[in-house]
Enzyme design. Structure first.
Site, PDB file in Angstrom:
ATOM      1  N   HIS A  85     -10.384   0.866   1.927  1.00  0.00           N
ATOM      2  CA  HIS A  85     -10.168   1.869   2.979  1.00  0.00           C
ATOM      3  C   HIS A  85     -11.349   1.743   3.928  1.00  0.00           C
ATOM      4  CE1 HIS A  85      -8.595   5.758   4.632  1.00  0.00           C
ATOM      5  NE2 HIS A  85      -9.781   5.668   5.198  1.00  0.00           N
ATOM      6  N   HIS A 131       3.068  14.436   1.686  1.00  0.00           N
ATOM      7  CA  HIS A 131       2.431  15.740   1.423  1.00  0.00           C
ATOM      8  C   HIS A 131       3.506  16.794   1.636  1.00  0.00           C
ATOM      9  CE1 HIS A 131      -1.812  14.472   1.300  1.00  0.00           C
ATOM     10  NE2 HIS A 131      -1.481  13.597   2.236  1.00  0.00           N
ATOM     11  N   ASP A 144       1.522   2.556   3.548  1.00  0.00           N
ATOM     12  CA  ASP A 144       0.676   3.748   3.396  1.00  0.00           C
ATOM     13  C   ASP A 144       1.536   5.005   3.471  1.00  0.00           C
ATOM     14  OD1 ASP A 144      -1.603   5.222   2.942  1.00  0.00           O
ATOM     15  OD2 ASP A 144      -2.287   5.149   5.016  1.00  0.00           O
ATOM     16  N   LYS A 157      -9.336  -0.477  -5.782  1.00  0.00           N
ATOM     17  CA  LYS A 157      -9.364   0.171  -4.471  1.00  0.00           C
ATOM     18  C   LYS A 157     -10.718   0.803  -4.196  1.00  0.00           C
ATOM     19  CE  LYS A 157      -7.970   2.110  -0.692  1.00  0.00           C
ATOM     20  NZ  LYS A 157      -6.736   2.376   0.010  1.00  0.00           N
ATOM     21  N   HIS A 212       0.881  -1.196   0.000  1.00  0.00           N
ATOM     22  CA  HIS A 212       0.000   0.000   0.000  1.00  0.00           C
ATOM     23  C   HIS A 212       0.905   1.229   0.000  1.00  0.00           C
ATOM     24  CE1 HIS A 212      -3.738   2.257   1.535  1.00  0.00           C
ATOM     25  NE2 HIS A 212      -2.801   3.164   1.318  1.00  0.00           N
ATOM     26  N   HIS A 246      -4.410  -0.835   5.909  1.00  0.00           N
ATOM     27  CA  HIS A 246      -3.969  -0.074   7.079  1.00  0.00           C
ATOM     28  C   HIS A 246      -4.909  -0.192   8.279  1.00  0.00           C
ATOM     29  CE1 HIS A 246      -6.714   2.703   5.172  1.00  0.00           C
ATOM     30  NE2 HIS A 246      -5.833   3.203   4.331  1.00  0.00           N
ATOM     31  N   HIS A 281       1.568   5.395  -1.659  1.00  0.00           N
ATOM     32  CA  HIS A 281       1.191   6.578  -2.441  1.00  0.00           C
ATOM     33  C   HIS A 281       2.448   7.170  -3.063  1.00  0.00           C
ATOM     34  CE1 HIS A 281      -2.900   6.754  -0.720  1.00  0.00           C
ATOM     35  NE2 HIS A 281      -2.304   6.225   0.343  1.00  0.00           N
ATOM     36  N   LEU A 282       2.491   7.205  -4.390  1.00  0.00           N
ATOM     37  CA  LEU A 282       3.650   7.791  -5.077  1.00  0.00           C
ATOM     38  C   LEU A 282       3.344   9.165  -5.661  1.00  0.00           C
ATOM     39  CD1 LEU A 282       5.216   4.771  -7.037  1.00  0.00           C
ATOM     40  CD2 LEU A 282       6.153   5.944  -5.037  1.00  0.00           C
ATOM     41  N   ARG A 283       2.046   9.534  -5.739  1.00  0.00           N
ATOM     42  CA  ARG A 283       1.655  10.826  -6.335  1.00  0.00           C
ATOM     43  C   ARG A 283       2.097  10.906  -7.797  1.00  0.00           C
ATOM     44  NH1 ARG A 283      -1.436  10.841  -1.877  1.00  0.00           N
ATOM     45  NH2 ARG A 283      -0.397  11.677  -0.026  1.00  0.00           N
ATOM     46  N   ALA A 313      -3.788  14.602   5.793  1.00  0.00           N
ATOM     47  CA  ALA A 313      -3.532  13.316   6.437  1.00  0.00           C
ATOM     48  C   ALA A 313      -2.478  12.544   5.663  1.00  0.00           C
ATOM     49  CB  ALA A 313      -4.821  12.502   6.488  1.00  0.00           C
ATOM     50  N   ASN A 354      -5.295   7.305  -5.843  1.00  0.00           N
ATOM     51  CA  ASN A 354      -6.025   8.526  -5.472  1.00  0.00           C
ATOM     52  C   ASN A 354      -5.301   9.790  -5.920  1.00  0.00           C
ATOM     53  OD1 ASN A 354      -4.021   8.118  -3.483  1.00  0.00           O
ATOM     54  ND2 ASN A 354      -5.193   9.179  -1.915  1.00  0.00           N
TER      55      ASN A 354
HETATM   56  C1  NCD Z   1      -3.547   9.043   2.247  1.00  0.00           C
HETATM   57  C2  NCD Z   1      -3.133  10.097   1.233  1.00  0.00           C
HETATM   58  O1  NCD Z   1      -2.569  11.118   1.637  1.00  0.00           O
HETATM   59  O2  NCD Z   1      -3.336   9.886   0.029  1.00  0.00           O
HETATM   60  N1  NCD Z   1      -3.504   9.623   3.561  1.00  0.00           N
HETATM   61  C3  NCD Z   1      -3.394   8.935   4.723  1.00  0.00           C
HETATM   62  O3  NCD Z   1      -3.486   9.566   5.786  1.00  0.00           O
HETATM   63  N2  NCD Z   1      -3.187   7.654   4.750  1.00  0.00           N
HETATM   64  C4  NCD Z   1      -4.887   8.527   1.896  1.00  0.00           C
HETATM   65  C5  NCD Z   1      -5.217   7.242   2.544  1.00  0.00           C
HETATM   66  O4  NCD Z   1      -4.598   6.217   2.282  1.00  0.00           O
HETATM   67  O5  NCD Z   1      -6.142   7.213   3.353  1.00  0.00           O
HETATM   68 ZN    ZN Z   2      -3.184   5.129   1.751  1.00  0.00          ZN
END
Ligand code: NCD
Ligand code: ZN
Length: 346
Positions: free
Chosen positions: A137, A252, A248, A100, A14, A175, A16-18, A264, A42
């Protein structure tokens, strides 16, 4: 005194690479230690179709430094307009490894998520038929449910009904943050697994809130009480094949974390493996680290364990991790566990 541990190269189930400058900044942090990762869809706008996932995979591979190897395992963001045929085609071609589910409004960039679950029934049925897993999620978004109860309520109100209505659907609770999540996974058969993050093994809600609010400890699902953290530790270190690592890691920009309405997400890609070695050693379970980080995930997804290895070494002196990494015009803060860590990937 030096201690070392060699394990099969881990994967992150899991991540996030953006996109854009952020992708370029954070991808090497993961690719340095991990062979593969399930890539969260996302983005803004979200990765909904097979064509969008293929284009995103190409952007990830283009951002990978020439001397690194890494395989992104793509996912599609489930919406009420998702076309089951498009999902099935993306799975058949080998492009995607999961779909997802974000409840609408649950977390960062989840506005396109699902509000009426009847409208995704055809896609879920098709996924059960073709053996494509659903990553969930697991938080309800009802305004009347306390944020600390949203995972437990989701299990009863949403997840259990979905699973009963879609027999054979393989589900990954992403998560998990509560003993309720751990117990639900354990009470079920082998078609249910769960990822656990590094940071939820380390922080509880006091770390977030006591002595001043710590924006870099704010993520969703939010960290819970200590008893829940201990339940996650027990599950992760148990060797139970239904629990595996999904960091996860969710970068940011610092300006948006250190803000009156902070985003978050905890960014743990840089130091996750060292922190996990610390956690597993503390629990007398170093021998289970390989199962959690390198074996249980691929087994659940029906993929082979990586054939190469990484070595973790424990030194006398604490490991110095960067406190921030540069990303475009700003920085991203690396998760600080709040205690010295002597392990590192060497
Ligand atoms: C994630 C995000 O920033 O994309 N943020 C997080 O707090 N985990 C989104 C997510 O996985 O809920
Ligand atoms: Zn996530």
């Amino acid at each position: 005194m030096t201690q070392s541990l060699t394990i099969a190269r881990p994967d992150d189930w899991h991540l996030h690479l953006r996109d854009g400058a952020m992708l370029v900044a954070v991808l090497p942090e993961t690719a340095r230690h991990f062979a593969r990762a399930i890539i969260m869809p996302n983005l803004v706008p979200p990765v909904v179709t097979g064509a969008q996932a293929a284009a995103y995979r190409d952007r990830i591979l283009a951002a990978l430094p020439a001397d690194m190897s890494f395989t992104p395992l793509m996912t599609l963001y489930l919406t009420e307009d998702t076309d089951p045929d498009d999902v099935a085609a993306a799975h058949a071609s080998g492009l995607i490894k999961a779909v997802k589910l974000y409840p609408a409004g649950a977390t960062t960039n989840s506005a396109s998520g699902v509000a009426n679950f009847e409208n995704v029934r055809a896609t879920l049925d098709r996924m059960a038929e073709i053996g494509l897993p659903l990553c969930v999620h697991g938080e309800v978004t009802d305004a009347d449910i306390d944020i600390f109860d949203r995972e437990a309520v989701f299990i009863d109100r949403v997840l259990d009904p979905i699973r009963k209505a879609t027999p054979g659907l393989r589900v990954i609770m992403e998560h998990i943050t509560t003993s309720n999540g751990v117990d639900y996974v354990k009470s079920n058969a082998t078609d249910l697994g769960a990822t656990i993050t590094t940071h939820h093994l380390i922080i509880n809600r006091n770390h977030l809130l006591v002595g001043g609010i710590k924006p870099h400890y704010y993520c969703l699902p939010v960290a819970k009480r200590e008893e829940h953290r201990l339940a996650l530790r027990a599950a992760a270190t148990s060797g139970d094949a239904r629990f595996f690592l999904g960091t996860d890691s969710a970068p940011h920009m610092d300006a948006l974390k250190e803000h009156a309405c902070g985003c978050a997400g905890c960014f743990t890609a840089t130091n996750t493996m060292a922190l996990l070695a610390h956690v597993f050693e503390e629990d007398g379970a170093l021998d289970q680290l390989e199962a959690f980080a390198s074996q249980n995930g691929p087994a659940f997804y029906g993929l082979p364990t990586n054939s190469d290895t990484i070595t973790l070494t424990k030194s006398e002196a604490p490991t110095i991790f960067p406190s921030k990494i540069d990303a475009g015009d700003d920085t991203v803060t690396v998760f600080d566990p709040g205690f010295p860590v002597h392990w590192d990937v060497t």
